[in-house]
Scaffold this active site. Sequence first.
Site, short mmCIF file in Angstrom:
data_model
loop_
_atom_site.label_atom_id
_atom_site.label_comp_id
_atom_site.label_asym_id
_atom_site.label_seq_id
_atom_site.Cartn_x
_atom_site.Cartn_y
_atom_site.Cartn_z
N HIS A 26 4.23 -1.85 -2.48
CA HIS A 26 4.32 -0.55 -1.77
C HIS A 26 5.65 0.11 -2.13
CE1 HIS A 26 3.62 1.96 2.05
NE2 HIS A 26 4.72 2.46 1.47
N HIS A 28 7.64 4.11 -3.18
CA HIS A 28 7.63 5.56 -3.41
C HIS A 28 8.49 5.85 -4.62
CE1 HIS A 28 5.79 6.46 0.53
NE2 HIS A 28 6.39 5.34 0.87
N ASN A 54 2.15 10.09 -1.89
CA ASN A 54 2.55 11.21 -1.02
C ASN A 54 3.55 12.14 -1.70
OD1 ASN A 54 4.57 9.21 -0.82
ND2 ASN A 54 5.17 9.86 1.23
N LYS A 112 -4.98 5.24 0.02
CA LYS A 112 -4.02 5.17 1.12
C LYS A 112 -4.41 6.11 2.25
CE LYS A 112 -0.15 4.35 3.29
NZ LYS A 112 1.24 4.27 2.93
N HIS A 149 -1.29 3.36 6.63
CA HIS A 149 -0.07 3.61 7.39
C HIS A 149 -0.51 3.51 8.85
CE1 HIS A 149 3.95 5.52 8.09
NE2 HIS A 149 3.38 5.59 9.29
N HIS A 187 3.65 -2.08 5.60
CA HIS A 187 4.96 -2.12 6.27
C HIS A 187 4.85 -2.36 7.78
CE1 HIS A 187 3.72 2.02 6.85
NE2 HIS A 187 4.14 2.42 5.67
N LEU A 232 9.95 5.14 8.67
CA LEU A 232 8.71 5.08 9.43
C LEU A 232 7.77 4.04 8.83
CD1 LEU A 232 8.17 8.87 10.14
CD2 LEU A 232 8.56 7.08 11.84
N ASP A 260 8.51 -0.57 0.42
CA ASP A 260 8.52 0.79 0.97
C ASP A 260 9.81 1.52 0.60
OD1 ASP A 260 7.52 3.05 2.17
OD2 ASP A 260 7.91 2.39 4.22
N ALA A 276 12.64 10.40 6.89
CA ALA A 276 12.46 8.96 7.07
C ALA A 276 12.40 8.30 5.71
CB ALA A 276 11.16 8.70 7.82
O1 DOR Z 1 10.14 5.79 5.90
C1 DOR Z 1 9.21 6.21 5.25
N1 DOR Z 1 9.40 6.99 4.16
N2 DOR Z 1 7.98 5.90 5.64
C2 DOR Z 1 6.91 6.43 5.06
O2 DOR Z 1 5.81 6.14 5.48
C3 DOR Z 1 7.06 7.45 3.97
C4 DOR Z 1 8.34 7.30 3.29
C5 DOR Z 1 8.68 8.46 2.39
O3 DOR Z 1 7.82 8.89 1.61
O4 DOR Z 1 9.83 8.92 2.44
ZN ZN Z 2 5.73 4.05 2.32
#
Ligand code: DOR
Ligand code: ZN
Length: 361
Positions: A26, A28, A54, A112, A149, A187, A232, A260, A276
Amino acid sequence: MNLLGAQGKLEQPLTRLVIHRPDDWHVHLRDGAMLAGVVNATARQFARAIVMPNLVPPVTKAAAADAYRSRILAAVETGLDFTPLMTCYLTDDSDPEDITYGFKVGIFTAAKLYPAHATTNSSHGVTDFTNLYRVFAAMEKIAMPLLVHGEVTQSHIDIFDREAVFIEQILSQIMRDFPALKIVFEHITTSEAVDFVEASTHPIAATITPHHLEFNRNAMFEGGIRPHFYCLPVAKREVHRLALRRAAISGSPKFFLGTDSAPHTVGAKESACGCAGIYNAPYALESYAKVFEEEGALDRLEGFASQFGPRFYGLPSNQNHIVLEKTAQAIPPHLDIAGNHVVPFHAGQTLNWTFQGQTSH
Ligand code: DOR
Ligand code: ZN
């Protein structure tokens, strides 16, 4: 894993760890200049990564995921062996045919589910999960994992309760209605999630981040508001952190590594409405090694980091190995990425382990 000495006894203290090369289930990676600035931190440590969709706009179609995968690969340094595993961002009107097509031709590894407005760039997320029942049926049929999520978003539900309520109100129903649908509860942050996954006979597993293993919700408020500890799902009470640590080191194949890692610029974090996300990719394995060492469970790190994830996804484990050495490294207060400062997890601290790269044996 090379833990045993010549006499078959556990060598104490352990100063070098050699494990099969891990994957990050997981992450980003963003896009554009930020992608170029962060992807190699992940590609150095991990052979594969499940890449979150995302973006703005979100990656909802196979063609978009294919193009995003090419951009990721173009940004990976020559000589690094890294495979991005792409995911489909589910919306109220996701197309089961495109998702099935994307999975069958090897573009999508998973899809997702973001409840709408649950987190960063989730405004196109799902408003009512029953809108996705045709999609879930298609995914169940082709054994395509659903990544969730796991938070409800109604404003009357306390933010610290959102994961537990999601289990009761949404996850349980999806599992009842699609008994063979593979699900990764992403997560996880609560003892309720640990207990639920542990007890379930459904094909469900969970990822655990390094940051949720390392701090509880107090970290966000220590001496003032601390935006670099905000992510998050939000960190919970200490009792939950301890439950996550027990799950991670348990040796249960239902729990595996997912960082994450979610980079945001300092400006986006230190704001009246800060984003977040915690950028933990550059020292991810060092961070997990710290936790497993503190728990006296370094011999369980390899299962969590390198074996249980591929097993759940039905993929082979990586053949080559990486080395972690017990050498202290100071983590800088910030990193320069794409012309901005990004504050990494553990900024200003010293970590006792240092990732040394791959080894041929
Ligand atoms: O803390 C987070 N950041 N939680 C998520 O689910 C998305 C992520 C983000 O894309 O920044
Ligand atoms: Zn994430």
